[in-house]
Scaffold this active site. Structure first.
Site, PDB file in Angstrom:
ATOM      1  N   GLY A  13      27.805 -63.014 -64.230  1.00 20.58           N
ATOM      2  CA  GLY A  13      27.272 -63.276 -62.918  1.00 20.58           C
ATOM      3  C   GLY A  13      25.636 -63.229 -62.917  1.00 20.58           C
ATOM      4  O   GLY A  13      25.148 -62.130 -63.757  1.00 20.58           O
ATOM      5  N   ARG A  74      30.827 -67.389 -67.525  1.00 23.67           N
ATOM      6  CA  ARG A  74      31.827 -66.281 -67.940  1.00 23.67           C
ATOM      7  C   ARG A  74      32.459 -66.779 -69.075  1.00 23.67           C
ATOM      8  O   ARG A  74      33.154 -67.760 -68.775  1.00 23.67           O
ATOM      9  CB  ARG A  74      32.629 -65.573 -67.076  1.00 23.67           C
ATOM     10  CG  ARG A  74      31.792 -65.198 -65.769  1.00 23.67           C
ATOM     11  CD  ARG A  74      32.568 -64.552 -64.806  1.00 23.67           C
ATOM     12  NE  ARG A  74      32.039 -64.181 -63.510  1.00 23.67           N
ATOM     13  CZ  ARG A  74      31.337 -63.247 -63.236  1.00 23.67           C
ATOM     14  NH1 ARG A  74      30.890 -62.260 -63.950  1.00 23.67           N
ATOM     15  NH2 ARG A  74      30.811 -63.064 -62.020  1.00 23.67           N
ATOM     16  N   ASP A 105      28.634 -55.760 -68.062  1.00 24.33           N
ATOM     17  CA  ASP A 105      29.354 -55.005 -69.347  1.00 24.33           C
ATOM     18  C   ASP A 105      30.191 -55.990 -70.157  1.00 24.33           C
ATOM     19  O   ASP A 105      30.341 -55.814 -71.266  1.00 24.33           O
ATOM     20  CB  ASP A 105      30.353 -53.863 -68.458  1.00 24.33           C
ATOM     21  CG  ASP A 105      31.245 -54.326 -67.441  1.00 24.33           C
ATOM     22  OD1 ASP A 105      31.016 -55.793 -67.063  1.00 24.33           O
ATOM     23  OD2 ASP A 105      32.039 -53.634 -67.263  1.00 24.33           O
ATOM     24  N   THR A 127      22.766 -57.149 -63.918  1.00 31.07           N
ATOM     25  CA  THR A 127      23.948 -57.428 -63.044  1.00 31.07           C
ATOM     26  C   THR A 127      23.616 -56.837 -61.939  1.00 31.07           C
ATOM     27  O   THR A 127      22.904 -55.540 -61.927  1.00 31.07           O
ATOM     28  CB  THR A 127      25.222 -56.757 -63.738  1.00 31.07           C
ATOM     29  OG1 THR A 127      25.975 -56.614 -62.627  1.00 31.07           O
ATOM     30  CG2 THR A 127      25.023 -55.487 -64.295  1.00 31.07           C
ATOM     31  N   ASP A 129      25.288 -55.355 -59.885  1.00 33.88           N
ATOM     32  CA  ASP A 129      26.228 -54.180 -59.692  1.00 33.88           C
ATOM     33  C   ASP A 129      25.683 -52.767 -60.102  1.00 33.88           C
ATOM     34  O   ASP A 129      26.318 -51.831 -59.636  1.00 33.88           O
ATOM     35  CB  ASP A 129      27.859 -54.550 -60.489  1.00 33.88           C
ATOM     36  CG  ASP A 129      28.264 -55.716 -59.930  1.00 33.88           C
ATOM     37  OD1 ASP A 129      27.933 -56.324 -58.957  1.00 33.88           O
ATOM     38  OD2 ASP A 129      29.269 -56.376 -60.783  1.00 33.88           O
ATOM     39  N   ASP A 131      26.270 -51.266 -62.938  1.00 33.98           N
ATOM     40  CA  ASP A 131      27.517 -50.504 -63.587  1.00 33.98           C
ATOM     41  C   ASP A 131      27.695 -50.436 -64.796  1.00 33.98           C
ATOM     42  O   ASP A 131      28.466 -50.477 -65.556  1.00 33.98           O
ATOM     43  CB  ASP A 131      28.731 -51.260 -62.888  1.00 33.98           C
ATOM     44  CG  ASP A 131      29.001 -52.825 -63.580  1.00 33.98           C
ATOM     45  OD1 ASP A 131      27.920 -53.203 -64.151  1.00 33.98           O
ATOM     46  OD2 ASP A 131      30.047 -53.251 -63.206  1.00 33.98           O
ATOM     47  N   ARG A 173      31.734 -55.457 -57.351  1.00 35.80           N
ATOM     48  CA  ARG A 173      33.229 -55.401 -57.915  1.00 35.80           C
ATOM     49  C   ARG A 173      33.760 -53.905 -57.774  1.00 35.80           C
ATOM     50  O   ARG A 173      33.972 -53.590 -56.670  1.00 35.80           O
ATOM     51  CB  ARG A 173      32.853 -55.653 -59.378  1.00 35.80           C
ATOM     52  CG  ARG A 173      33.943 -56.369 -60.223  1.00 35.80           C
ATOM     53  CD  ARG A 173      33.583 -56.660 -61.629  1.00 35.80           C
ATOM     54  NE  ARG A 173      32.783 -57.844 -61.829  1.00 35.80           N
ATOM     55  CZ  ARG A 173      33.270 -58.993 -61.951  1.00 35.80           C
ATOM     56  NH1 ARG A 173      34.211 -59.272 -62.097  1.00 35.80           N
ATOM     57  NH2 ARG A 173      32.258 -59.813 -62.178  1.00 35.80           N
TER      58      ARG A 173
HETATM   59  O1  F6P Z   1      29.116 -58.979 -61.364  1.00 31.66           O
HETATM   60  C1  F6P Z   1      28.401 -59.302 -60.379  1.00 31.66           C
HETATM   61  C2  F6P Z   1      29.297 -59.936 -59.029  1.00 31.66           C
HETATM   62  O2  F6P Z   1      28.325 -60.615 -58.084  1.00 31.66           O
HETATM   63  C3  F6P Z   1      30.107 -58.740 -58.489  1.00 31.66           C
HETATM   64  O3  F6P Z   1      29.478 -57.967 -57.774  1.00 31.66           O
HETATM   65  C4  F6P Z   1      31.205 -59.831 -57.805  1.00 31.66           C
HETATM   66  O4  F6P Z   1      32.463 -59.061 -57.736  1.00 31.66           O
HETATM   67  C5  F6P Z   1      31.289 -61.021 -58.835  1.00 31.66           C
HETATM   68  O5  F6P Z   1      30.112 -61.066 -59.606  1.00 31.66           O
HETATM   69  C6  F6P Z   1      31.584 -62.234 -58.183  1.00 31.66           C
HETATM   70  O6  F6P Z   1      31.771 -63.152 -58.980  1.00 31.66           O
HETATM   71  P1  F6P Z   1      31.759 -64.780 -58.861  1.00 31.66           P
HETATM   72  O7  F6P Z   1      30.209 -65.246 -58.707  1.00 31.66           O
HETATM   73  O8  F6P Z   1      32.186 -65.418 -60.335  1.00 31.66           O
HETATM   74  O9  F6P Z   1      32.741 -65.250 -57.914  1.00 31.66           O
END
Ligand code: F6P
Length: 322
Positions: A13, A74, A105, A127, A129, A131, A173
């Protein structure tokens, strides 16, 4: 081996501040006589060899921009043996001496596998998050928290005008860091996160009733997205308290927008540090912050450690949020 060519990519992301990190990597490399290559769309750009030479000019006017000029993806296939072998071969063919990976991660796990195939990788935690175990900060977290806070300030205006309860789901997440920090910053009545069990009656309803007794008429409840309960508890709150309630899912707005000064600065420092490591022949590292200082740990240490949740801060938040 002398480091002559460094490739930089963003993966997973996007996070505000990634562009500031790319800029630092490119400019710091050039100042050390290293040739910087930009890789498009994460690891998939290595395999498809979608790379281009970057210059001081290609990273002009990007420090203030959210998203990533290198695009991102991803790429789960990169975690397979076949994918890693292809990426390692492409790096060798393109004479890449080191790869700087800006991501979360999953991106660090792929970098670890690539390092095991002899490609020097250095990761920057990028990120929203926050995390990445071992690092107190990740690029993008501060901006996401501020963005969510400003949005919830607006939600509060309308919740206050209608004497309502607003349940707001924030990203992160399985990690409750955004929820915890946002919850404190907006003075939420309850903060619900995956790291701590909660009881609907005690941790939501009793807190609302207590605040009501103290004279409050509108309420903000922050829920981490990992719990997936925002709409369910919103209707339960209405049923149980008779307070009109609304659910808001903040979503991707939290990932965009100009990075805060804090994110621009750590991104810049981390980018320079990553280049220094590769320049000194060091790879297989994740850049971290600890006690406000930049350092690094082995990628394996970061990916095999468990992110330590700040329980002390959570308890303080509950003590003062009502
Ligand atoms: O890891 C970053 C994040 O924004 C999370 O907080 C969220 O769960 C996820 O990515 C959303 O992913 P996507 O943009 O692929 O829907």
């Amino acid at each position: 081996m002398k480091c002559k060519t460094v490739a930089v990519l963003t993966s997973g992301g996007d996070a505000p501040g990634m562009n500031a990190a790319i800029r630092a990597v490119v400019r710091s490399s050039i100042s050390k006589g290293i040739r910087p290559l930009g890789v498009m769309r994460g690891y998939s750009g290595i395999v498809s060899r979608d790379v281009f030479e970057m210059s001081i000019q290609t990273v002009s006017d990007i420090i203030e921009r959210g998203g990533t000029i290198l695009y991102t993806a991803r790429s789960p296939e990169l975690l397979t043996e076949e994918g890693i072998l292809k990426a390692a071969k492409a790096c060798r063919d393109m004479k890449i001496d080191g790869v700087i990976v800006i991501g979360g991660d999953g991106s660090a796990k792929a970098a670890h596998k690539l390092s095991e195939k002899g490609i020097r990788c250095v990761c920057l935690p990028g990120t929203i998050d926050n995390d990445i175990a071992c690092s107190e900060n990740s690029i993008g977290f501060d901006t996401a928290v501020n963005t969510a806070m400003f949005m919830i300030d607006k939600i509060r205006d309308t919740a206050q005008s209608h004497d309502r309860c607003s349940v707001v789901e924030v990203m992160g997440r399985k990690c409750g860091n955004i929820a915890l920090h946002v919850g404190i910053a907006v003075g939420a009545t309850s903060i619900l996160i995956p790291e701590c069990d909660f009881d609907f009656e005690k941790d939501i309803i009793e807190r609302i009733f207590f605040s009501q007794k103290m004279g409050k008429k509108h309420f903000i409840i922050i829920v981490a997205e990992g719990l997936k309960i925002a709409s369910k508890i919103t209707s339960e709150i209405t049923k149980r308290t008779k307070i009109e309630s609304r659910a808001t899912i903040l979503g991707h707005v939290q990932r965009g927008g100009p990075p805060t000064a804090f994110d621009r600065i750590i991104a810049s420092e981390m980018g320079c540090y990553a280049v220094e490591l590769l320049f000194s022949g060091i790879g297989n590292k994740v850049i971290i912050t600890k006690n406000n200082k930049i350092s690094s740990v082995d990628i394996s240490t970061a990916i095999n450690s468990k992110e330590e949740f700040n329980l002390g801060l959570y308890k303080k938040a509950l003590e003062i949020s009502m």
